[in-house]
Motif scaffolding. Structure first.
Motif, short mmCIF file in Angstrom:
data_model
loop_
_atom_site.label_atom_id
_atom_site.label_comp_id
_atom_site.label_asym_id
_atom_site.label_seq_id
_atom_site.Cartn_x
_atom_site.Cartn_y
_atom_site.Cartn_z
N UNK A 116 0.86 -1.18 0.00
CA UNK A 116 0.00 0.00 0.00
C UNK A 116 0.90 1.22 0.00
N UNK A 117 0.67 2.11 -0.96
CA UNK A 117 1.50 3.30 -1.10
C UNK A 117 0.60 4.52 -1.04
N UNK A 118 1.00 5.50 -0.24
CA UNK A 118 0.32 6.79 -0.25
C UNK A 118 1.38 7.88 -0.32
N UNK A 119 0.97 9.13 -0.21
CA UNK A 119 1.92 10.23 -0.34
C UNK A 119 2.89 10.33 0.83
N UNK A 120 2.64 9.59 1.92
CA UNK A 120 3.48 9.68 3.11
C UNK A 120 4.35 8.46 3.35
N UNK A 121 3.86 7.26 2.99
CA UNK A 121 4.58 6.03 3.35
C UNK A 121 4.26 4.88 2.40
N UNK A 122 5.09 3.84 2.51
CA UNK A 122 4.88 2.57 1.83
C UNK A 122 4.70 1.52 2.91
N UNK A 123 3.68 0.68 2.78
CA UNK A 123 3.42 -0.37 3.76
C UNK A 123 3.35 -1.70 3.04
N UNK A 124 4.25 -2.62 3.42
CA UNK A 124 4.34 -3.95 2.82
C UNK A 124 3.79 -4.96 3.80
N UNK A 125 2.80 -5.74 3.38
CA UNK A 125 2.20 -6.77 4.22
C UNK A 125 2.51 -8.14 3.64
N UNK A 126 3.13 -9.01 4.46
CA UNK A 126 3.44 -10.37 4.06
C UNK A 126 3.02 -11.30 5.19
N UNK A 127 3.18 -12.60 4.99
CA UNK A 127 2.89 -13.56 6.05
C UNK A 127 3.87 -13.41 7.22
N UNK A 128 5.03 -12.86 6.95
CA UNK A 128 6.03 -12.66 8.01
C UNK A 128 5.79 -11.42 8.86
N UNK A 129 4.95 -10.51 8.37
CA UNK A 129 4.66 -9.30 9.14
C UNK A 129 4.34 -8.12 8.25
N UNK A 130 4.20 -6.97 8.90
CA UNK A 130 3.92 -5.72 8.21
C UNK A 130 5.13 -4.81 8.36
N UNK A 131 5.55 -4.23 7.25
CA UNK A 131 6.73 -3.37 7.22
C UNK A 131 6.33 -2.03 6.63
N UNK A 132 6.89 -0.94 7.17
CA UNK A 132 6.51 0.38 6.70
C UNK A 132 7.70 1.32 6.69
N UNK A 133 7.75 2.17 5.66
CA UNK A 133 8.78 3.20 5.58
C UNK A 133 8.15 4.46 5.04
N UNK A 134 8.42 5.58 5.69
CA UNK A 134 7.91 6.87 5.22
C UNK A 134 8.79 7.37 4.08
N UNK A 135 8.18 8.09 3.14
CA UNK A 135 8.93 8.64 2.01
C UNK A 135 10.04 9.57 2.47
N UNK A 136 9.80 10.33 3.55
CA UNK A 136 10.83 11.28 4.00
C UNK A 136 12.04 10.58 4.63
N UNK A 137 11.93 9.27 4.91
CA UNK A 137 13.06 8.49 5.43
C UNK A 137 13.94 7.92 4.32
N UNK A 138 13.44 7.88 3.10
CA UNK A 138 14.15 7.26 1.99
C UNK A 138 15.28 8.18 1.52
N UNK A 139 16.52 7.69 1.63
CA UNK A 139 17.69 8.45 1.19
C UNK A 139 18.18 7.99 -0.18
N UNK A 140 18.01 6.69 -0.46
CA UNK A 140 18.42 6.16 -1.76
C UNK A 140 17.55 4.94 -2.09
N UNK A 141 17.49 4.64 -3.36
CA UNK A 141 16.76 3.46 -3.83
C UNK A 141 17.74 2.60 -4.62
N UNK A 142 17.87 1.34 -4.20
CA UNK A 142 18.70 0.38 -4.91
C UNK A 142 17.78 -0.53 -5.72
#
Length: 160
Positions: A68-94
């Motif tokens: 799930x992506x919005x203007x503030x954060x990305x939220x990844x949901x898997x069987x192992x858990x839910x992970x989230x990162x805000x766009x303002x935390x992203x310094x680089x994309x590999x």
């Protein structure tokens, strides 16, 4: 030319492609039973290969999910858990040369997401547009590396 992402209807929902899920389930369901049969027949050396592919299938199954992506954060949901990162935390994309994996990195944290090539959903086109424009708008550096295939989400788990 920089495009604005504002006309998108947030939040965007995409899920992992059926191809990825299918590969995981086929590997898991075919290789692990074969491993059990080979172990029961004391063919331990031969059983190692299907065991490896079965475990890789298990890892794929456990890591498939939705994003799930919005203007503030990305939220990844898997069987192992839910992970989230805000766009303002992203310094680089590999990302990988084959565009199979994307890793958002910043401040000792990283969020692994599948590329649009391995995603599907009704918001897929908007998701592709967002990933193409947000790094430019926010001045996020992009780095191509094969090492991204062996990296996981780190320090991103969200309690639900």
């Amino acid at each position: 030319m920089t495009e604005k992402v504002s006309p998108l209807n947030y939040p965007l929902h995409v899920k992992d492609s059926l191809i990825i899920k299918g590969v995981g389930w086929i590997s898991l369901c075919c290789c692990l039973p074969l491993t059990i049969i080979l172990f029961s027949q004391r063919e331990i050396i031969i059983a190692i290969m299907p065991l490896i592919f079965g475990l890789l299938g298990l890892i794929i199954v456990l890591n498939t999910g939705s994003l799930e992506v919005d203007q503030f954060a990305l939220t990844r949901k898997t069987l192992l858990g839910t992970y989230q990162m805000r766009w303002d935390e992203v310094e680089r994309i590999e990302h990988h040369e084959q565009e199979s994996t994307i890793l958002l990195c910043g401040a000792g944290r990283q969020l692994a997401i599948p590329s649009p090539a391995y995603s599907s959903g009704k918001n897929w086109n908007d998701y592709v547009a967002l990933l193409a424009t947000v790094p430019q708008q926010r001045g996020i550096t992009m780095k191509r590396t094969w090492k991204v295939l062996f990296k996981w989400s780190k320090n991103m788990r969200v309690r639900t």
